[in-house]
Design a protein around this motif. Structure first.
Motif, PDB file in Angstrom:
ATOM      1  N   THR A  27      49.630  38.520  46.427  1.00  0.00           N
ATOM      2  CA  THR A  27      51.059  38.854  46.496  1.00  0.00           C
ATOM      3  C   THR A  27      51.570  39.003  47.889  1.00  0.00           C
ATOM      4  O   THR A  27      52.784  38.994  48.113  1.00  0.00           O
ATOM      5  CB  THR A  27      51.315  40.178  45.755  1.00  0.00           C
ATOM      6  OG1 THR A  27      50.438  41.190  46.281  1.00  0.00           O
ATOM      7  CG2 THR A  27      51.030  40.011  44.269  1.00  0.00           C
ATOM      8  N   THR A  28      50.707  39.175  48.893  1.00  0.00           N
ATOM      9  CA  THR A  28      51.159  39.331  50.272  1.00  0.00           C
ATOM     10  C   THR A  28      50.602  38.216  51.120  1.00  0.00           C
ATOM     11  O   THR A  28      49.552  37.638  50.848  1.00  0.00           O
ATOM     12  CB  THR A  28      50.708  40.684  50.855  1.00  0.00           C
ATOM     13  OG1 THR A  28      49.285  40.803  50.703  1.00  0.00           O
ATOM     14  CG2 THR A  28      51.387  41.833  50.167  1.00  0.00           C
ATOM     15  N   THR A  70      49.688  42.556  39.131  1.00  0.00           N
ATOM     16  CA  THR A  70      49.148  41.702  40.186  1.00  0.00           C
ATOM     17  C   THR A  70      48.622  40.415  39.571  1.00  0.00           C
ATOM     18  O   THR A  70      47.886  40.437  38.592  1.00  0.00           O
ATOM     19  CB  THR A  70      47.994  42.408  40.936  1.00  0.00           C
ATOM     20  OG1 THR A  70      46.956  42.732  40.016  1.00  0.00           O
ATOM     21  CG2 THR A  70      48.498  43.677  41.597  1.00  0.00           C
ATOM     22  N   GLY A 104      49.089  45.793  50.403  1.00  0.00           N
ATOM     23  CA  GLY A 104      49.144  45.793  48.942  1.00  0.00           C
ATOM     24  C   GLY A 104      48.008  46.577  48.297  1.00  0.00           C
ATOM     25  O   GLY A 104      48.237  47.535  47.548  1.00  0.00           O
ATOM     26  N   GLN A 113      47.502  44.120  55.476  1.00  0.00           N
ATOM     27  CA  GLN A 113      47.248  43.913  54.048  1.00  0.00           C
ATOM     28  C   GLN A 113      47.466  45.248  53.333  1.00  0.00           C
ATOM     29  O   GLN A 113      46.521  45.959  52.991  1.00  0.00           O
ATOM     30  CB  GLN A 113      45.826  43.393  53.837  1.00  0.00           C
ATOM     31  CG  GLN A 113      45.537  42.068  54.527  1.00  0.00           C
ATOM     32  CD  GLN A 113      44.087  41.650  54.417  1.00  0.00           C
ATOM     33  OE1 GLN A 113      43.283  42.292  53.748  1.00  0.00           O
ATOM     34  NE2 GLN A 113      43.739  40.560  55.068  1.00  0.00           N
ATOM     35  N   GLU A 125      42.066  38.987  51.966  1.00  0.00           N
ATOM     36  CA  GLU A 125      42.904  39.800  51.088  1.00  0.00           C
ATOM     37  C   GLU A 125      42.646  39.420  49.632  1.00  0.00           C
ATOM     38  O   GLU A 125      42.713  38.241  49.249  1.00  0.00           O
ATOM     39  CB  GLU A 125      44.380  39.640  51.425  1.00  0.00           C
ATOM     40  CG  GLU A 125      45.265  40.468  50.530  1.00  0.00           C
ATOM     41  CD  GLU A 125      46.608  40.772  51.136  1.00  0.00           C
ATOM     42  OE1 GLU A 125      47.331  41.592  50.535  1.00  0.00           O
ATOM     43  OE2 GLU A 125      46.934  40.189  52.174  1.00  0.00           O
TER      44      GLU A 125
END
Length: 451
Positions: A447-448, A316, A252, A250, A443
């Motif tokens: 976005t990931t 984000t 980001g 993770q 997370e």
């Protein structure tokens, strides 16, 4: 007279930043408190990790603490968690918060200016010397904790935050990256210390400023703040390194935290330099620049924070706490599947893969009342899995305590054969039950991908 003036000019030219840096570094390392800090950072973590690893009880409430008997790579991560919370803010306060103020207390500014003849070179030398000492202290914490763990427990695989097993080489690389990543927020606190030391002069608040800022950021991280506000704090990188130990990583939040921390480090150092160059060194009773220092030092940082929040919020898509029901269920099911395989190996049962287990989790918050999102200790999850050739699915209950930063601890609540006891009986000895308590991470960003 002409020869004397020429000699003075030649001497002034020879006092370069490098010479000034060496002089300031010697001054810092000659102080007894700095020597004690260096000695403590290079010895104490190794002794602590070695002592705890030999105990029958472990700091299971600390991230990676429950694995200190299993691998030497858990030790430096336990030290890192403590350092990010307490040690590094205090170290930056002692070093950076006093590097300029000490000259005010001793009344040696005029002597230093006569010798160096350049406030710019003095500022650069002091900043570089302070950063060098801080780097020496951080390196000592990392190396000492690692050495203590490897010598006491051994170079063994490490269980990641999502339950997957990291080979010793992979664990070593991620531990090194985790310590390298916390250098960014450490630099941010050091820059705030330089700013406080310049702006507040003899005042003890300059010395305490990095520790107070770090404490305020820790309190903010415990509050249910929106994701954008949380990531915009320079101290977020002190906890975002956790994302390196999930699969996939993770990264980001970690990259955002590093970028924010470096931005703060550069900005605060630039503000400290501006105040230093504008200072009147002829005033022997100088005790800070008063309202002007507060205006030039504080207001730009407040503006920088507002700008950072705006940029993070725009770039984000995550809103609110970032902790949703589907994320919690996915994270717990993934961690359970990895750790179930580990328990299977301990008990010498037939091997099974995560794909064969098809583990899923059904989680509710506050018994299904209210919004199914956000941190809290009122999450309850039922994990379901299937074994090849067994028609009946297995189930296990977990009570989750999820922090505002997304990290959670899942306590097993039955059945006792799966997660009911701290130890499992193997063919050779009792071993820690990996399914008794599960450390995991949700997370915060969308976005990931999550493993």
């Amino acid at each position: 007279m002409t020869a004397a003036m020429a000699l003075d000019r030649a001497t002034a030219r020879r006092v370069t930043v490098v010479r000034g840096y060496r002089f300031e570094l010697v001054k810092l390392l000659s102080q007894w408190r700095i020597r004690l800090l260096v000695l403590a950072c290079w010895i104490t973590p190794a002794l602590f990790v070695a002592a705890v690893s030999e105990q029958s009880t472990l700091p299971s409430d600390t991230l990676f603490g429950r694995w200190m008997h299993a691998t030497g790579w858990a030790g430096p991560l336990v030290i890192l968690g403590f350092a990010g919370t307490w040690a590094l803010p205090l170290l930056t306060s002692v070093v950076a918060g006093d590097v300029f103020a000490s000259e005010d207390r001793l009344g040696t500014w005029r002597h230093l200016l006569v010798a160096v003849r350049s406030p710019r070179r003095i500022f650069a030398a002091k900043v570089l010397a302070g950063l060098s000492v801080i780097l020496l202290l951080v390196t000592g914490l990392a190396c000492s904790g690692t050495l203590g763990g490897i010598v006491t427990v051994g170079n063994r695989p490490l269980v990641g935050l999502d339950g997957h097993l990291l080979a010793p080489a992979d664990a070593a690389g991620r531990v090194f990256l985790a310590w390298a990543c916390v250098l960014a927020p450490t630099l941010a606190l050091a820059a705030i210390g330089f700013l406080g030391s310049v702006a507040l002069g003899r005042s003890p608040m300059g010395l305490l400023l990095p520790a107070l800022v770090a404490l305020a950021m820790q309190v903010a991280q415990m509050l249910p703040l929106p994701v954008a506000l949380r990531l915009a704090l320079p101290g977020h990188a002190f906890i975002a390194w956790n994302g390196l130990f999930t699969g996939p990583a993770q990264i980001g939040p970690l990259l955002i935290g590093i970028a924010v921390s470096l931005t703060w480090a550069v900005s605060a150092t630039a503000l400290a330099r501006l105040l230093f160059l504008r200072r009147d060194f002829t005033n022997a009773t100088y005790d800070g620049s008063g309202h002007r220092a507060i205006a030039l030092g504080l207001l730009p940082l407040v503006g920088l924070f507002a700008l950072t929040v705006t940029v993070v919020a725009v770039t984000t898509p995550s809103m609110g706490s970032g902790i949703r029901q589907d994320k919690v269920q996915r994270s717990l099911a993934t961690a359970f599947a990895h750790l179930y395989r580990l328990q299977t190996e301990q008990l010498h049962r037939p091997a099974v893969t995560e794909a064969q287990l098809r583990a899923t989790a059904a989680c509710t918050k506050s018994a299904g009342r209210g919004a199914q999102e956000g941190p809290g200790n009122d999450w309850r999850c039922v994990v379901t899995w299937r074994l090849p050739g067994v028609p009946v699915a297995g189930t296990a209950v977990y009570q989750l305590d999820i922090g505002s930063d997304g990290r959670f601890v899942a306590d097993g609540d039955g059945p006792k054969e799966v997660n009911g006891y701290f130890l499992v009986r193997t063919s050779t000895e009792d071993a820690p039950n990996p399914l008794w308590q599960i450390d995991g991470s949700v997370e915060l960003l969308d976005t990931t991908s999550e493993g």
